[in-house]
Write a protein that holds these residues in place. Sequence first.
Motif, PDB file in Angstrom:
ATOM      1  N   VAL A  71      -2.549  15.411   1.628  1.00  0.00           N
ATOM      2  CA  VAL A  71      -3.773  14.885   1.005  1.00  0.00           C
ATOM      3  C   VAL A  71      -3.564  14.737  -0.505  1.00  0.00           C
ATOM      4  O   VAL A  71      -3.952  13.725  -1.113  1.00  0.00           O
ATOM      5  CB  VAL A  71      -4.974  15.810   1.307  1.00  0.00           C
ATOM      6  CG1 VAL A  71      -6.203  15.368   0.513  1.00  0.00           C
ATOM      7  CG2 VAL A  71      -5.282  15.816   2.803  1.00  0.00           C
ATOM      8  N   MET A  72      -2.918  15.745  -1.125  1.00  0.00           N
ATOM      9  CA  MET A  72      -2.631  15.644  -2.561  1.00  0.00           C
ATOM     10  C   MET A  72      -1.743  14.434  -2.852  1.00  0.00           C
ATOM     11  O   MET A  72      -1.920  13.730  -3.854  1.00  0.00           O
ATOM     12  CB  MET A  72      -1.950  16.927  -3.039  1.00  0.00           C
ATOM     13  CG  MET A  72      -2.902  18.112  -3.110  1.00  0.00           C
ATOM     14  SD  MET A  72      -2.056  19.732  -3.071  1.00  0.00           S
ATOM     15  CE  MET A  72      -1.026  19.619  -4.513  1.00  0.00           C
ATOM     16  N   ASP A  73      -0.783  14.173  -1.968  1.00  0.00           N
ATOM     17  CA  ASP A  73       0.089  13.009  -2.159  1.00  0.00           C
ATOM     18  C   ASP A  73      -0.713  11.715  -2.116  1.00  0.00           C
ATOM     19  O   ASP A  73      -0.467  10.797  -2.895  1.00  0.00           O
ATOM     20  CB  ASP A  73       1.182  12.985  -1.079  1.00  0.00           C
ATOM     21  CG  ASP A  73       2.255  14.035  -1.323  1.00  0.00           C
ATOM     22  OD1 ASP A  73       2.453  14.425  -2.492  1.00  0.00           O
ATOM     23  OD2 ASP A  73       2.895  14.469  -0.347  1.00  0.00           O
ATOM     24  N   LYS A  95       0.842  -1.205   0.000  1.00  0.00           N
ATOM     25  CA  LYS A  95       0.000   0.000   0.000  1.00  0.00           C
ATOM     26  C   LYS A  95       0.873   1.249   0.000  1.00  0.00           C
ATOM     27  O   LYS A  95       1.992   1.216   0.517  1.00  0.00           O
ATOM     28  CB  LYS A  95      -0.897   0.004   1.249  1.00  0.00           C
ATOM     29  CG  LYS A  95      -1.872  -1.156   1.297  1.00  0.00           C
ATOM     30  CD  LYS A  95      -2.828  -1.132   0.121  1.00  0.00           C
ATOM     31  CE  LYS A  95      -3.903  -2.198   0.253  1.00  0.00           C
ATOM     32  NZ  LYS A  95      -3.375  -3.585   0.235  1.00  0.00           N
ATOM     33  N   PRO A  96       0.372   2.337  -0.560  1.00  0.00           N
ATOM     34  CA  PRO A  96       1.165   3.565  -0.505  1.00  0.00           C
ATOM     35  C   PRO A  96       1.353   4.016   0.947  1.00  0.00           C
ATOM     36  O   PRO A  96       0.413   3.974   1.740  1.00  0.00           O
ATOM     37  CB  PRO A  96       0.328   4.597  -1.272  1.00  0.00           C
ATOM     38  CG  PRO A  96      -0.788   3.872  -1.914  1.00  0.00           C
ATOM     39  CD  PRO A  96      -0.918   2.536  -1.267  1.00  0.00           C
ATOM     40  N   ASN A 146       6.754   1.846  -2.609  1.00  0.00           N
ATOM     41  CA  ASN A 146       5.493   2.541  -2.333  1.00  0.00           C
ATOM     42  C   ASN A 146       5.630   3.633  -1.283  1.00  0.00           C
ATOM     43  O   ASN A 146       4.647   4.235  -0.884  1.00  0.00           O
ATOM     44  CB  ASN A 146       4.443   1.537  -1.834  1.00  0.00           C
ATOM     45  CG  ASN A 146       4.202   0.438  -2.843  1.00  0.00           C
ATOM     46  OD1 ASN A 146       4.023   0.729  -4.027  1.00  0.00           O
ATOM     47  ND2 ASN A 146       4.243  -0.804  -2.397  1.00  0.00           N
ATOM     48  N   LEU A 147       6.869   3.829  -0.832  1.00  0.00           N
ATOM     49  CA  LEU A 147       7.098   4.796   0.249  1.00  0.00           C
ATOM     50  C   LEU A 147       7.399   6.167  -0.346  1.00  0.00           C
ATOM     51  O   LEU A 147       8.313   6.311  -1.160  1.00  0.00           O
ATOM     52  CB  LEU A 147       8.283   4.311   1.095  1.00  0.00           C
ATOM     53  CG  LEU A 147       8.722   5.203   2.246  1.00  0.00           C
ATOM     54  CD1 LEU A 147       7.627   5.323   3.296  1.00  0.00           C
ATOM     55  CD2 LEU A 147       9.993   4.636   2.882  1.00  0.00           C
ATOM     56  N   HIS A 148       6.647   7.170   0.067  1.00  0.00           N
ATOM     57  CA  HIS A 148       6.839   8.532  -0.424  1.00  0.00           C
ATOM     58  C   HIS A 148       7.033   9.436   0.775  1.00  0.00           C
ATOM     59  O   HIS A 148       6.136   9.559   1.600  1.00  0.00           O
ATOM     60  CB  HIS A 148       5.641   8.963  -1.261  1.00  0.00           C
ATOM     61  CG  HIS A 148       5.347   7.985  -2.349  1.00  0.00           C
ATOM     62  ND1 HIS A 148       6.155   7.859  -3.464  1.00  0.00           N
ATOM     63  CD2 HIS A 148       4.396   7.030  -2.460  1.00  0.00           C
ATOM     64  CE1 HIS A 148       5.684   6.880  -4.221  1.00  0.00           C
ATOM     65  NE2 HIS A 148       4.618   6.360  -3.637  1.00  0.00           N
ATOM     66  N   VAL A 149       8.184  10.044   0.841  1.00  0.00           N
ATOM     67  CA  VAL A 149       8.537  10.793   2.044  1.00  0.00           C
ATOM     68  C   VAL A 149       8.526  12.287   1.759  1.00  0.00           C
ATOM     69  O   VAL A 149       9.040  12.752   0.740  1.00  0.00           O
ATOM     70  CB  VAL A 149       9.941  10.383   2.553  1.00  0.00           C
ATOM     71  CG1 VAL A 149      10.213  11.030   3.908  1.00  0.00           C
ATOM     72  CG2 VAL A 149      10.068   8.873   2.644  1.00  0.00           C
ATOM     73  N   LEU A 184     -11.131  17.352  -5.222  1.00  0.00           N
ATOM     74  CA  LEU A 184     -10.562  17.569  -3.897  1.00  0.00           C
ATOM     75  C   LEU A 184      -9.113  18.051  -4.013  1.00  0.00           C
ATOM     76  O   LEU A 184      -8.678  18.965  -3.299  1.00  0.00           O
ATOM     77  CB  LEU A 184     -10.631  16.273  -3.075  1.00  0.00           C
ATOM     78  CG  LEU A 184     -10.011  16.360  -1.674  1.00  0.00           C
ATOM     79  CD1 LEU A 184     -10.741  17.387  -0.814  1.00  0.00           C
ATOM     80  CD2 LEU A 184     -10.021  14.979  -0.996  1.00  0.00           C
ATOM     81  N   ARG A 185      -8.374  17.439  -4.925  1.00  0.00           N
ATOM     82  CA  ARG A 185      -6.973  17.821  -5.106  1.00  0.00           C
ATOM     83  C   ARG A 185      -6.875  19.315  -5.427  1.00  0.00           C
ATOM     84  O   ARG A 185      -6.032  20.039  -4.885  1.00  0.00           O
ATOM     85  CB  ARG A 185      -6.359  16.997  -6.246  1.00  0.00           C
ATOM     86  CG  ARG A 185      -4.843  17.075  -6.288  1.00  0.00           C
ATOM     87  CD  ARG A 185      -4.250  16.329  -7.466  1.00  0.00           C
ATOM     88  NE  ARG A 185      -2.810  16.172  -7.318  1.00  0.00           N
ATOM     89  CZ  ARG A 185      -1.931  17.154  -7.403  1.00  0.00           C
ATOM     90  NH1 ARG A 185      -2.356  18.388  -7.627  1.00  0.00           N
ATOM     91  NH2 ARG A 185      -0.637  16.933  -7.249  1.00  0.00           N
ATOM     92  N   GLN A 186      -7.758  19.755  -6.283  1.00  0.00           N
ATOM     93  CA  GLN A 186      -7.760  21.169  -6.673  1.00  0.00           C
ATOM     94  C   GLN A 186      -8.106  22.060  -5.485  1.00  0.00           C
ATOM     95  O   GLN A 186      -7.510  23.118  -5.291  1.00  0.00           O
ATOM     96  CB  GLN A 186      -8.799  21.339  -7.786  1.00  0.00           C
ATOM     97  CG  GLN A 186      -8.775  22.663  -8.472  1.00  0.00           C
ATOM     98  CD  GLN A 186      -9.569  22.593  -9.773  1.00  0.00           C
ATOM     99  OE1 GLN A 186      -9.196  21.873 -10.705  1.00  0.00           O
ATOM    100  NE2 GLN A 186     -10.675  23.306  -9.825  1.00  0.00           N
ATOM    101  N   ARG A 187      -9.040  21.580  -4.640  1.00  0.00           N
ATOM    102  CA  ARG A 187      -9.389  22.363  -3.460  1.00  0.00           C
ATOM    103  C   ARG A 187      -8.212  22.474  -2.489  1.00  0.00           C
ATOM    104  O   ARG A 187      -8.035  23.483  -1.827  1.00  0.00           O
ATOM    105  CB  ARG A 187     -10.601  21.733  -2.745  1.00  0.00           C
ATOM    106  CG  ARG A 187     -11.817  22.669  -2.756  1.00  0.00           C
ATOM    107  CD  ARG A 187     -13.007  22.029  -2.061  1.00  0.00           C
ATOM    108  NE  ARG A 187     -13.478  20.876  -2.821  1.00  0.00           N
ATOM    109  CZ  ARG A 187     -14.111  19.831  -2.285  1.00  0.00           C
ATOM    110  NH1 ARG A 187     -14.329  19.776  -0.971  1.00  0.00           N
ATOM    111  NH2 ARG A 187     -14.528  18.837  -3.043  1.00  0.00           N
TER     112      ARG A 187
END
Lengths: 551, 551
Positions: free
Chosen positions: A502-504, A447-448, A472-475, A519-522
Motif C-alpha cells: 500500500v505504501m508503494d 500506469k504504476p 513504471n514497474l516496481h517490483v 494512510l501511509r503513516q498508518r
Amino acid sequence: MVSGDEPEAMHQAMAGALGAALDDIAAVQRRAREGGTAENARWPMIVLRTPKGWTGPAEVDGLPVEGTWRSHQIPLPRVHDDPEHRRMLESWMRSYRPQELFDSDGAPLPEVTAPLPAPERRISASPHANGGLLLKDLSLPDVRNHAVEVPEPGKTRHQATKVLGGYIGDVIRANPRSFRMMGPDETTSNKLDAVFEVSGRAWDAELLPTDEHLSRDGRVMEVLSEHLCQGWLEGYLLTGRHGLFNSYEAFVHIVDSMFNQHAKWLKVARELPWRRPIASLNYLLSSHVWQQDHNGFTHQDPGFLDHVMNKKPGIIRVYLPPDTNSALVTTDRCLRMRDTINVVVAGKQPALSYLSMEEAVAHCTRGASIWEWASTDAGFEPDVVLACAGDAPTRETLAAAGLIREHLPELKVRVVNVVDLMRLLPAEVHPHGMTERQYDALFTVDKPVIFAFHGYPWLIHRLTYRRNGHDNLHVRGYKEEGTTTTPFDMLMLNDLDRFHLVMDVIDRLPGLGVRAAHLRQRMQDERLRCRTHTREYGEDAPDIRDWTWSG
Amino acid sequence: MVSGDEPEAMHQAMAGALGAALDDIAAVQRRAREGGTAENARWPMIVLRTPKGWTGPAEVDGLPVEGTWRSHQIPLPRVHDDPEHRRMLESWMRSYRPQELFDSDGAPLPEVTAPLPAPERRISASPHANGGLLLKDLSLPDVRNHAVEVPEPGKTRHQATKVLGGYIGDVIRANPRSFRMMGPDETTSNKLDAVFEVSGRAWDAELLPTDEHLSRDGRVMEVLSEHLCQGWLEGYLLTGRHGLFNSYEAFVHIVDSMFNQHAKWLKVARELPWRRPIASLNYLLSSHVWQQDHNGFTHQDPGFLDHVMNKKPGIIRVYLPPDTNSALVTTDRCLRMRDTINVVVAGKQPALSYLSMEEAVAHCTRGASIWEWASTDAGFEPDVVLACAGDAPTRETLAAAGLIREHLPELKVRVVNVVDLMRLLPAEVHPHGMTERQYDALFTVDKPVIFAFHGYPWLIHRLTYRRNGHDNLHVRGYKEEGTTTTPFDMLMLNDLDRFHLVMDVIDRLPGLGVRAAHLRQRMQDERLRCRTHTREYGEDAPDIRDWTWSG
C-alpha cells in the motif's frame, strides 16, 4: 583384475575373464529361475586396468611417457616440425598393423566387420539410447477428481502439495511402470506423502519391522543427494520414461550444474531430427522461501528460477501457481510436455484458495489474467496495477487491494496474477511470451505497476525490460533478508507485506503522496504493530494469520 | 566400535576407547619425535554408534520409537493435549536426574562445571573458530614487478592467467604458511602453472619417479571435485588464512549451493560485532565462454556472475579485467579484501593488452572509464557510447570503434570499459555503485549505448534498470548459442562480433539507418566471409586473428 603389457597374454586373460563372467551370469539366472528370486544377486564385474597411454610411445625426448601422466592429451607434441616425433608417430600407428585390418581402399576387411552385430542390435541403435522412440504418453487421471472446493475466493485454506501428493499417487497408480518421483528425502517434509498410499520408497537393502513405506518396487526414489536424484531422473527420462523431482526450493541449487548440462543437451537434441522428443524434466519446489517453519536464512533462496532462465528460453517453463487448484492444473500440464524443463513452485502449508477448478483451468491457460473479483477498474483505465506471482505475494497483494478499497475507495485498482512466468517475455523470445498488445492491455503503458514477486525482484525486470512502461514497474520480492522467524515477519523484512505494498502505491501514484500521507503513516504503524507482536509472542498477529478476502 | 544400551557399560567402554586413543596418539608423537617423521601416521578415530533416540521413550502409542526413525524430530507429538504424552515427557526428562546436576536456582552444580576447561580453553573460544582473530595481512609482492610492457594500446599480446600465475607464485613465496590456491585439477589448464616454480601440489599418497610438482607441503591443492576445493578454501579462510579458488568458468556452478551458504554466513557474520573480519573468498575463473579450444557447448556458461549477484550486494565483487595488467591489479586488490566474495574472470590465451601498469591502476581504481585513445568525442557529446566488459567483448568493441572511425568518420564515439561490474549498480545499493550524476555523465541519459558484455546480456539490464536512459541501452552477450568452434565464430553465433556491433550502432542511432545501409550490408557480408572461412579452414580468418588496434 588384469594388468599387463603383453598383448597376447592380455587377450587370453580378457577371454578368460569374459568366460568366467558369462558363467556367473548364467548361474545367477539359473538360481533366479529355479529358486524364484534374484534378490541380492551379485552380478559379475570385470575391472580392466591398463597402463595410461598403453601401446603408445614408451619414451619421448628422454622422458617416460607410456604409463605416466605425460601420455594424457598429446604424447608427441611436435609432430609438425620434429622428424623424430613424426617417425615415432608413424611407428606407433603401424604397431596396430593396419594392413591386416583394412583393404587397399581403406575399408575394414570382412573379418573385421563379421563379428559386428546387425545394425539394429548395435549399442548405438538401442532405442533406450534415443528414449523418445520408446516414450508413451502417460495415462493421466482426471485432475478434476482432486480439485478442492472453492465456493468463494480467498475464504478457505488448502495445502497445495498435500493435494498434489494425492494426484501424483493417482499418476503412479495409472502408470506403474513408467513414472517415478525422485526427491532428497523430502517427500513427507514437502507434504507429498499421499503418494505412499499407492507406492513405497524404492529400497534394496535390509528391511526392519519398524520400516514404513519401503518397497522393493517403490516408485518413489529418495536419497539425501540431489545429485543422485537428478541423475536418476535424467537417466529415466532419457530412456523413454516420465518423472518428477521434488526438492526444497533453496537446495535445488545443488544441481545447478547438472541442470545446465541437461538443458544444453535438450537444446542440441531438438536440432537433431533423428532424436525423438523425450518427457520433460519436472521440478516441484516446495518448502519455499516464504514458509520456513523452524528453518532459517540458510533455507531461503528462490534463485533457481534465475538460474534456469539463463538457458535457451524455448526449453524453459516456470510456473508459480497461486493456490491449490492452479497447482493441480499446472502439474498436470507439465506431465504432458516434451523436451522442456519445467519448474513449479508450490506451497505446503495451509494457504488460501482463490480459484475453483474451472477458474484455475482458465487462469492457467491464460498464464496471466486480471482477477476481476479483486479489481475495481472494470470499464475504466486503472489508476494502478497490482501484479503478483507466487502464493504468498498473491495473498499480500489481495490484502493490499482490500486495504486500498477500504481506505482509498476512489482508486481504480487492477489485480493481475501471473502463474506462467514466461508470459512476461516478449512473444518473439518465448513461445509463451505475450505480444506487445497483450502486455500493454494487461499492464498498461503508463500506469504504476506494483509487482509482488515470489523470487528475487530483478528477475521480473530481466523479463520485462523491453516492455513499454517498464519505467513504471516496481517490483518487490526476496532481497536476501531473512532469519528464523514468522511468515509475515519474513515478508516485512523484504518489504513484500500488504502494508508496504500500500505504501508503494502511495509513493508511486502521481499526486497521491501528500493526500494519502496519513494512510501511509498508518501502514508504517501496522508494520510496527505486527513486528512487535512477533517479538512478543513468537507468532504472527491473529488478524494477519487468519486474514481472508472480503471483497 | 561401541554399541550398547546400558549406560554404565557404555561409560566404561567410552573411557576405554578414549584411553586407547590417547595411547595411540602418544605413540604416533613418540615415533615422530624419535624417528623424525610423522609420515603416514594413522591417527586413532573413535566411532560411537548409539541407537537413534537413545534414552528417549521406547514406545509411544503402541509403536516403537527409540532406535527407530520415529524418534526423529518430535517423538512425543501431543504433549500439549495428551496427558499420557506429557507424563512420558516428564519421566523421560527426569531420567537425566536433573536434581543431581543443578541447584535449586537451576544453576549447574560445581561438580558439573569443575571439569570444564578455563574459558579461553573452550572449543567455542578457540581463535580458529573466529578466524579473524588470527588473520594477518598477506605480505603482498609489488604487482608492478609482474607488469607487462604495453607501449601502445592494443598492439601486443599477453596471457593474463600466465602472468597471474607468476604473481600468485610470488604471493606463495612471501606467505608460505598463510596462502593456498585450490582448484579442480586445472592449474595448468588455466595456465597458472608458474606457481609450481614456487610450490607443488599438496600430495599425501605414493610418489612415483615420473611425478612432477607434487609435494608433501605443496600450497596448491588440486582435486577434480569443486566441492572439495570450495570446502577446503572455506575452512582455510574461516580459520584465519588466505586463498584463491581457480576454476573453469562453466563448472564453478557445481558449487553454487556452497557459495550461497558462505555468502549467507558472511552477511550474518558482518552483523555480529564479536566476529572479526576474515579474508575474502576469491574465485579466479578462466577457460571462459569465449575461448574454448577443443571444448564446446558444455563448457560455455558465464552464469556464475548472475548467481553471485543474487546475494546481498555489499559482500559481492565482480571484476572483468580487459587485459593482463588490469588482471594483475584486480587480483592484488582482491587479496587485500575482507568479508567479501570476489569473482575475477580472466583469459588464458594470448590476448591484446591495452593498459600499461599505471593506466591499469587508474582504470581499476575508477572501475569504469572512458578510453580516450579509442574515443572520438573529446570536447563533444558523443553520438553513441560503446561500452564493454570482459576481454573478448572489449576487443570487439575496439574493432567496432575502428570500423566506425573508418567508415562513419563524422560519428562521435565514446568507448567506455567497465572492469568493476558493481559500478553499474546505484550508489545506494552497492558500496562501489556510481551516483546518478557519475553514471549519467559516463553513459549519457539520451544516447544509444551498445554494451558488449562477457556474460548473459540481461545481467547488465538487471544492474542498470533503475538508471536514466536505460531504454537506450542495448546489450550483446552470450545467449546460449555455442558449439565446438573458433573464437570468432562463437562471437558471431551470439551477435557479439565487431561487425554486428557496428550494425547495432547503425540500427540504434536515430537517422543513421538509411544513410548507412550500405555499410550495414557490408558488415553482414563480412560476417558471411568470416563464417565461410571458419567452415573451410577450421580457424578464424587471419585478419580477425591478427587484428590489432590502429588508432
